[in-house]
Design an enzyme around this catalytic site. Structure first.
Site, PDB file in Angstrom:
ATOM      1  N   THR A 170     -17.878  25.267  31.590  1.00 25.79           N
ATOM      2  CA  THR A 170     -17.466  23.865  31.586  1.00 25.79           C
ATOM      3  C   THR A 170     -16.724  23.507  30.309  1.00 25.79           C
ATOM      4  OG1 THR A 170     -19.274  23.196  33.044  1.00 25.79           O
ATOM      5  CG2 THR A 170     -18.291  21.481  31.681  1.00 25.79           C
ATOM      6  N   SER A 193     -13.633  21.545  40.275  1.00 33.24           N
ATOM      7  CA  SER A 193     -14.839  21.603  39.455  1.00 33.24           C
ATOM      8  C   SER A 193     -14.666  22.795  38.525  1.00 33.24           C
ATOM      9  CB  SER A 193     -16.075  21.801  40.342  1.00 33.24           C
ATOM     10  OG  SER A 193     -17.181  22.286  39.605  1.00 33.24           O
ATOM     11  N   SER A 227     -13.107  64.603   4.754  1.00 33.32           N
ATOM     12  CA  SER A 227     -14.411  64.619   4.097  1.00 33.32           C
ATOM     13  C   SER A 227     -14.308  64.120   2.673  1.00 33.32           C
ATOM     14  CB  SER A 227     -14.997  66.034   4.097  1.00 33.32           C
ATOM     15  OG  SER A 227     -16.204  66.088   3.363  1.00 33.32           O
ATOM     16  N   LYS A 248     -10.723  69.705   4.608  1.00 32.09           N
ATOM     17  CA  LYS A 248     -11.255  69.430   5.940  1.00 32.09           C
ATOM     18  C   LYS A 248     -10.457  68.305   6.607  1.00 32.09           C
ATOM     19  CE  LYS A 248     -15.736  69.052   8.262  1.00 32.09           C
ATOM     20  NZ  LYS A 248     -15.471  68.028   9.266  1.00 32.09           N
TER      21      LYS A 248
END
Length: 467
Positions: A102, A141, A319, A325
């Protein structure tokens, strides 16, 4: 800044003079502070409800329920809101709200009314001329306007999702063609199975996306079955005769979508099954997308102690402690997004289950969860293609070496040595580390010429369907 006073059922409040929203919106802003999202974060949702207001004004004008000059002003206001995004800040209500939507419906009613007043030469809040309830919300509505706007918005947003998913599908197919001649080992239960090509693996990924998109397309059609004209509980109270037919025709015309009236408006007002089905196909896409991401991570694992059959683009250091890495961060991020979609699917299901008697008041969380899932999947598809799939390369030597050293190639010898003998050969290979070729020759099951004939590159390519 200055304020104007507006009045509602509960009394009087100050509304900022610059605001196109009104007292109902202000109350909702004060009441609902649960999340960091507002309805304006999903512009298509706002537009979906505005389309409802425009179609309703057109229908009310045709049927004489609203004066032509008032209806025309409302229609013009809707056109402005549909094309001018500068008004989006006028929809500030939290995405999580009570009242079955609403608050948002009234927010839209107020903004449409005040834009219409302004272009008609009146002041904001001068509702005696154009009223949010009596004119903008005429023959409606919240219980039919809100879900209809929601359905339109989901239908629109899913167009972008489908486009993004097919973009990824096309990228995967391009890689399937690029890797068509790269032979590799197929695996079941993470164990060696039989050879295939890397291109076939990527083509299978593409097919997963294709079938998921087909499912989304199928279920999104049900979203265009709307309960507009049912008003409060589906009985059509306060609508003129013939309104349902006229308003659906107008809605289809202004949106360009083939909207249709639900078979039973009372059932449609409380039933959220279409949303459950639609989100289930979003979850299905997420499952398939996550499977692809998982496989990309596995296939690229290493670089020395993993499979290393493919190289994913290096996007960032992996890392804070381990030098050199690099992690598969994009597929991991896609996995994260997919997991959130799974959770949203539970949310939609629980909300649908909360239906009571003639209404389900939980549609706002269905909206939030579904729009979030669409956004996550759309972005995941495009990111995976642009930042991962597109620049992936194959380690062809690794792939071929896995085949030549695999125990799984014994399967090809079943017609020659039989399954039982193949078990024996395989067990010896696994125990000793010897190759299949070495054990087959030791056991005098084939000559070296016969074995090489079975496993030369041309023969291997034929076994996986390559020319």
């Amino acid at each position: 800044m200055g304020y104007r006073k507006e009045v509602d059922l509960l009394g009087e409040l100050n509304v900022p003079n610059h605001a196109y929203y009104g007292i109902h919106t202000v109350r909702a802003m004060n009441n609902f502070t649960l999340s960091t999202q507002t309805n304006s974060d999903t512009p298509d949702f706002i537009r979906g409800i505005v389309y409802v207001k425009k179609a309703s004004a057109l229908a009310n004008k045709k049927l004489g329920t609203v004066k032509p000059e008032v209806a025309d002003a409302i229609i013009k206001a809707c056109d402005i809101l549909l094309t001018d995004d500068s008004y989006l800040n006028q929809f500030p209500i939290d995405a999580f709200q009570g009242g079955a939507g609403t608050s948002l419906n009234m927010n839209v009613n107020e903004v449409v009314a005040n834009v219409a007043l302004e272009i008609s030469g009146y002041s904001k809040g001068d509702y005696v001329h154009i009223n949010p309830n009596d004119h903008v919300n005429e023959s409606q509505s919240t219980n039919d306007a809100y879900p209809t706007g929601l359905r339109l918005a989901m239908y629109k947003c899913s167009e972008d999702l489908i486009e993004s998913a097919l973009y990824l599908r096309d990228g995967l197919m391009a890689k399937a063609e690029e890797f068509a001649s790269v032979l590799k080992m197929g695996r079941t239960q993470l164990q060696d199975a039989v050879p295939m090509s890397l291109g076939q693996e990527y083509a299978a990924f593409a097919n997963l996306i294709t079938t998921a998109v087909e499912d989304v397309r199928e279920t999104r059609r049900s979203l265009l079955s709307v309960n507009l004209s049912g008003t409060a509980i589906g009985t059509g109270v306060n609508t003129p005769k013939g309104y349902g037919k006229v308003v659906i025709e107008e809605l289809s015309r202004v949106t360009g979508y083939p909207c249709r009236l639900a078979d039973n408006l009372i059932a449609a007002t409380s039933d959220l099954t279409d949303f459950v089905k639609f989100h289930a196909t979003l979850k299905n896409l997420a499952v398939k997308l996550s499977k692809i991401a998982n496989d990309l991570r596995l296939l690229s694992s290493g670089p020395r102690a993993g499979l290393k059959e493919i190289n994913l683009p290096e996007l960032q250091a992996g890392s804070s402690i381990m030098p050199a890495k690099v992690n598969p961060v994009l597929p991991e991020a896609v996995n994260n997004a997919c997991f959130k979609v799974y959770g949203n699917d539970v949310t939609v299901t629980a909300a649908a289950d909360a239906s009571q008697l003639q209404l389900n008041a939980m549609e706002p969380v269905v909206a939030q969860a579904t729009f979030e899932s669409i956004m996550l999947l759309k972005n995941a598809c495009r990111s995976l293609q642009d930042k991962c799939v597109k620049d992936t390369t194959a380690n062809e030597a690794y792939c071929l070496n896995y085949i030549l050293n695999s125990v799984g190639i014994i399967t090809y010898l079943n017609p020659v040595i039989g399954h039982g003998e193949g078990d024996i050969v395989g067990r010896i290979c696994i125990k000793t580390g010897k190759s299949v070729k070495a054990v087959v020759l030791e056991r005098n099951l084939m000559t070296e010429e016969e074995f090489d004939e079975y496993f030369n590159l041309d023969a291997l390519r034929r076994t996986v369907g390559l020319p």
